[in-house]
Each structure stands twice: as structure tokens, then as C-alpha cells.
Design an enzyme around this catalytic site. Structure first.
Site, short mmCIF file in Angstrom:
data_model
loop_
_atom_site.label_atom_id
_atom_site.label_comp_id
_atom_site.label_asym_id
_atom_site.label_seq_id
_atom_site.Cartn_x
_atom_site.Cartn_y
_atom_site.Cartn_z
N LEU A 1 0.46 -0.79 0.43
CA LEU A 1 -0.08 -0.05 -0.18
C LEU A 1 0.90 1.48 0.45
CD1 LEU A 1 -2.43 -0.71 2.51
CD2 LEU A 1 -2.86 -1.48 -0.34
N ASP A 2 1.08 1.65 -0.86
CA ASP A 2 2.14 2.98 -1.54
C ASP A 2 1.47 4.24 -0.85
OD1 ASP A 2 4.28 4.38 -2.76
OD2 ASP A 2 2.41 4.98 -4.04
#
Length: 573
Positions: free
Chosen positions: A229-230
């Protein structure tokens, strides 16, 4: 309509929105109904887990797509025997930031290959994908619909009045927070946390959340064992706050974790939050409900500090603090990635003068310094743009053999710590700073993102005695030996030893009731010795050097040497 979802899903949605929007309840019900999830694996990870971080177009070769060229390179070098999982950095069509400005979340950039190429890679390796969920490209269909005032995309992106007080917002880069766009209804100021081409999605709109949850599940269906999850920390915006780590952001992570647990059990959620350590590990939640793994962001600067300062006291102390809330979570250990070496994660751990010294080292070794604007308007270093190999030593002054030894010492420590290790492609093959890439692009991060023609890479790796060849061969040796050590299970216990802080580091790993393994390291340029009586047991076999030790004599530690010690009577290497 809300009665169509189960109570846990309802609770997770309510934690984000305060109620259950019909569009989200109905969309998730459809998503779950389409799912045919496999059975949950007995274990999420074990001692064989090593992740390689790479770009989809990392290697090019005539007649092959870059994805296929890289797959063939890995197989030709038998890296499928040493690397379990390949992390493909964003491989979707993108308009900037080397993939992190996504124009279509469900497509593969044709310049890299296609989904069939990724599927073939997944036949020999497990896979990790990025979900770039804070923002999309200006060119994404959603943003174009937003600018055209299409009803479906109304409020899909975060806007603000530039006259509002946004001074509390934490900025990762020294760029304008808002960017003006012409829309069908007039000028709109859109939130652009990372760049003008990366427009921030509005998760207060449940349609945005649903679109990303559907993407998350689709990635799992298309082979992702781990999903990163950037920039998740910036997800939720609320004027008057820092817009960082807000309660709604944590609730969103819990929702994403739950959706994957239902639709694709066994898929691992990894949060990427390049922030101070205490903030970073908050994404473990209670140890069962948020991220399975968090990046060990403090490790790269702390290891770098230890080897340059000769003082391992800070590193030892920090390692003693690394307790985990449950055995259902672990760390994602790394020293290098596509980004620079973040220095914010050293805040509150390293004295400021030691952080400043790392900045000076990076500059002296040919690196660049990324800056960020603080709420008071001042600027401070955010990251060191340099390969980890060149951050470790100045290649113009340190002989190749010693340079490789210093670098591999840091890697041996990272590989043996509690957690899942991740090796950046350029660390694995010993890439130097790509100064020409920086100068040609004007992008400092390109210093650590060189893309290879295969013939160029093979030539570099075959040059006997070169730094690149020494690093590549040495790294393969570390991985080969590591794979045999069950004590390196991510959840094996880790006990830091009381050793002198003049460059020494020691810790013991033990899994269940199996014999322990002792890691000893000398990060100084001087020979050190350790009294066997200071170790919690008999450790007389170094599995890294295949050397038997005299338990009645001090353990000699050459400069920049790491030992993985076991008892010869119980060794399974």
C-alpha cells in the site's frame, strides 16, 4: 441494501465513514460473491522467504519484452533457487515518477510486457505488486472525467480552497500542495501531495474506496501474494490536521485487510510509511487487524550510521525495542529500494549531528539529497539519493574487495534479522551510482534506478575482481546459506547481546524449540574479538565461512566480518 453484508464488513466500513454507504455495501457484496478464495495457508511466511525488489523493465534484451528478459535472467542465474518472491514496482501505464503516476490500474505498460508475462514470472516466483492508492495520474480516465464534470467522477479527487490554512499538512517533498486545473465548471485546486502529475484521490467519496478495493482484490486474483500500500499514511485529508496517519487512514487499512481476508485469504498487506519508527509500526494495529508487514524504514540509516560512526550502540538499542504485538505480523527488512535512504525514520533515534554526518557522507560519495518543507516553512533532508553500495564506501578510495566486504556485512545483518528480507535488484548485482541517469533526467532518484541492457549487465558481472562481480557473488553466497537456516523464520525470537558498542553487534535467533543461531558482526575497520563466555550457549561452527571455532579461545572478528554461528552438534547446514 446494507443487510446484504456481514457484521464484520459493516463494522469495518463504519469505522471509516461513520455509517455504511449503500454503494460500498453493494459493491463489496458483489465483489465477495465473485470470489472463489483458496484456503488460507498454514503459515504466511517461513525462513525461505526472500523478496527481490525490481522494476518490470529492469532488463532489456532484443526479441523479448523486458518482463520476459528479466525472468530469463533470473532463471539463467539460478536465482529462483535463492529468491522466493519478486516485487514488481508499479508496472501499469504511467505518466511520471517511474511508474508511481498510474494511468490505468488494471493494465500492464506495453513497454514492459503484458499480464501473460507476469503470469509466466509467477510460475517460478511468488509475486508482490504495488497499489499506488493515494493518487493517480492526471491522465487517468477518472481524472479526465472529474475535469469534465462527469457525474460518476464527481468528487473523485481531493480539492481545497488555496485561501484555507493548510500549514499543518505534512509534506514529503518541497513542492506545491495544490495544483490548479481547468474543469468544465471552472478552475479547481486539486491536492497534489507528491507532484502536479499525481492527483490525490478523495477517499471521503465511498466510490473511490470501492474502486480501490476492487483493484486490491483483482491484484490478488492476478497472482499477488503481497500487496504494498504505497504512501498509505497520506490517504485521508482533513483540513486543520497534519493529514498524516489520521484515524480514517488506519480504519481504511483495516477495511482493506478485511476485504482481502474474505476475498483472497493469505494475501499479505504491506504498508509503506517512510516516517519515524513509532509512527511506522502503528500500522500493525493490534497485531491482527491492519498490516501483516511494515517496512523496517529505520534500518537503512541506522546500519549506515553504525558502519560510518563505528558506534553500534544506537543500533543495538533500537534493535532491543523491536517487539511485535503478535506472531501474525512481522517486519519487511531492507536497506535499499527504488527510493533513497530515508532519514526521517532516524528521527528520535539518531542524534541530529549523526544524521547530518550521513548527509555529508552521501554528498561526498556522489549522492544527492532530497529535501522536504516542514510546517514552519523550513527545509530539512528527507532522503539520501545514492545506491546503498556507494553510501557504504567511496569507491575512489576504498579497494573493491574491502568495499564489497563492508557492503555485504550490512546485508548479512539485514538478512538475519527478525522479519522478511527484501533485496533491491541493484544491491543484488552491485550497481554503482547512475550519475548520467540523474544528469540526463534531472531526477535525483534515478541515481539508484539504472535500467540494464542484458549484455551490459552480464559483462559487468563477469569482470573478475570488480566490485560489481564481488558483490553479486558474495550476495548469492549469503542467500544460499541463509535459505538453510530455519532459525531465520520471520517470527523466530531475536535477543540482542550485550556487546561492546565499538563496532560490535550480536543477536541470537531461535525458532520454537530448535537450536539457536548466533549472529555476530564487526562493523569497524579494526579486528575485534568476542569472548565465547559472553554468548548464551555453545556456538562453534560459522556456517557462513564453514569454519569450526575453538570454544576455549576468543572469537576473532576481522574488519567488517559477519558470522552466523551454530553448534556443530546440531547444525543442519
Amino acid at each position: 441494501m446494507n443487510s446484504t453484508i456481514d457484521d464484520v464488513t459493516r463494522s469495518r466500513i463504519t469505522d471509516v465513514y461513520g455509517h455504511v454507504p449503500d454503494v460500498l455495501a453493494d459493491g463489496l457484496k458483489r465483489c465477495f460473491d465473485r470470489s472463489n478464495p483458496p484456503s488460507t495457508p498454514d503459515e504466511l511466511w517461513d525462513h525461505r522467504d526472500v523478496v527481490m525488489i525490481t522494476y518490470a523493465d529492469q532488463i532489456r534484451e532484443s526479441g523479448k519484452s523486458p518482463l520476459d528478459a528479466q525472468r530469463q535472467f533470473l532463471l539463467d542465474h539460478n536465482l529462483d533457487e535463492l529468491i522466493r518472491c519478486v516485487h514488481l514496482l508499479p508496472f501499469c501505464p504511467s505518466t511520471s515518477d517511474d511508474g508511481f503516476s498510474v494511468a490505468d490500474y488494471l493494465a500492464v505498460d506495453p513497454e514492459s510486457g503484458d499480464w501473460d508475462d507476469i503470469k509466466r514470472l509467477g510460475e517460478r516466483f511468488e509475486l508482490m505488486y504495488d497499489l499506488v492508492l493515494n493518487h493517480s495520474s492526471q491522465q487517468h480516465r477518472w481524472f479526465q472525467g472529474f475535469l469534465n464534470d462527469e457525474p460518476e467522477y464527481q468528487d473523485f479527487y481531493t480539492t481545497a480552497d488555496p485561501s484555507e490554512d493548510l500549514s499543518e499538512v505534512v509534506r514529503p517533498r518541497s513542492l506545491p500542495l495544490l495544483t490548479e486545473f481547468d474543469s468544465a465548471s471552472g478552475k479547481r485546486h486539486v491536492w497534489t501531495t507528491f507532484s502536479a502529475d499525481q492527483v490525490d484521490l478523495n477517499y471521503a467519496n465511498p466510490r473511490v474506496m470501492l474502486a480501490m478495493l476492487e483493484t486490491l482484490v483483482e491484484y490478488a486474483r492476478r497472482g499477488a501474494r503481497i500487496i504494498r500500500l504505497d504512501a498509505i499514511a497520506f490517504l485521508w485529508k482533513e483540513i486543520g490536521t497534519s493529514c498524516l496517519h489520521l484515524p480514517q487512514t488506519h480504519a481504511a487499512v483495516r477495511l482493506m485487510r478485511h476485504v482481502l481476508d474474505v476475498a483472497a485469504p493469505g494475501t499479505i498487506v504491506l504498508t509503506e510509511t517512510n516516517v519515524p519508527h513509532a509512527e511506522n509500526i502503528s500500522y500493525f494495529g493490534d497485531g491482527t487487524d491492519e498490516a501483516h508487514m511494515v517496512y523496517q524504514f529505520s534500518l537503512p540509516p541506522l546500519l549506515l550510521d553504525a558502519i560510518h560512526s563505528g558506534d553500534t550502540g544506537v543500533l543495538q538499542g533500537w534493535m532491543r525495542s523491536l517487539d511485535l504485538p503478535t506472531d501474525q505480523v512481522t517486519y519487511f527488512n531492507f536497506t535499499a529500494s527504488h527510493d533513497g535512504i530515508g532519514v526521517r525514520p532516524a528521527e528520535g533515534i539518531l542524534p541530529q549531528e549523526r544524521v547530518d554526518a550521513l548527509v555529508d557522507v552521501a554528498k561526498a560519495h556522489g549522492g544527492r539529497i532530497g529535501m522536504r518543507t516542514k510546517p514552519d516553512g523550513s527545509q530539512s533532508p528527507y532522503e539520501l539519493n545514492i545506491t546503498y553500495l556507494d553510501a557504504i564506501a567511496d569507491r575512489t578510495k576504498v579497494p573493491a574487495a574491502e568495499h564489497a566486504q563492508r557492503f555485504l556485512a550490512t546485508q548479512a545483518i539485514m538478512l538475519s534479522m527478525a522479519g522478511v528480507p527484501a533485496v533491491y535488484f541493484h544491491s543484488l548485482v552491485g550497481s554503482p551510482n547512475d550519475i548520467s541517469g540523474v544528469e540526463a533526467s534531472g531526477i535525483p532518484r534515478r541515481i539508484n534506478r539504472h535500467k540494464y541492457e542484458r549484455a551490459e549487465l552480464e559483462a559487468a558481472l563477469s569482470e573478475t575482481g570488480s566490485l560489481q562481480q564481488l558483490v553479486a557473488d558474495g550476495y548469492r553466497h549469503l542467500l544460499r546459506v541463509r535459505k538453510q537456516q530455519t532459525q531465520f523464520h520471520p517470527n523466530a525470537s531475536q535477543t540482542v547481546l550485550e556487546l561492546p558498542t565499538d563496532g560490535l553487534l550480536g543477536f541470537v535467533r531461535q525458532h520454537d524449540d530448535q537450536p539457536a543461531l548466533c549472529v555476530l558482526a564487526n562493523l569497524s575497520g579494526e579486528t575485534r574479538s568476542i569472548d565465547p563466555a559472553d554468548l548464551p550457549g555453545q556456538f562453534d561452527l560459522d556456517v557462513l565461512s564453514d569454519e569450526s571455532l575453538d570454544q576455549n579461545a576468543p572469537i576473532a572478528m576481522a574488519p567488517y566480518q559477519v558470522r552466523w554461528l551454530k553448534s556443530s552438534s546440531t547444525s543442519d547446514s
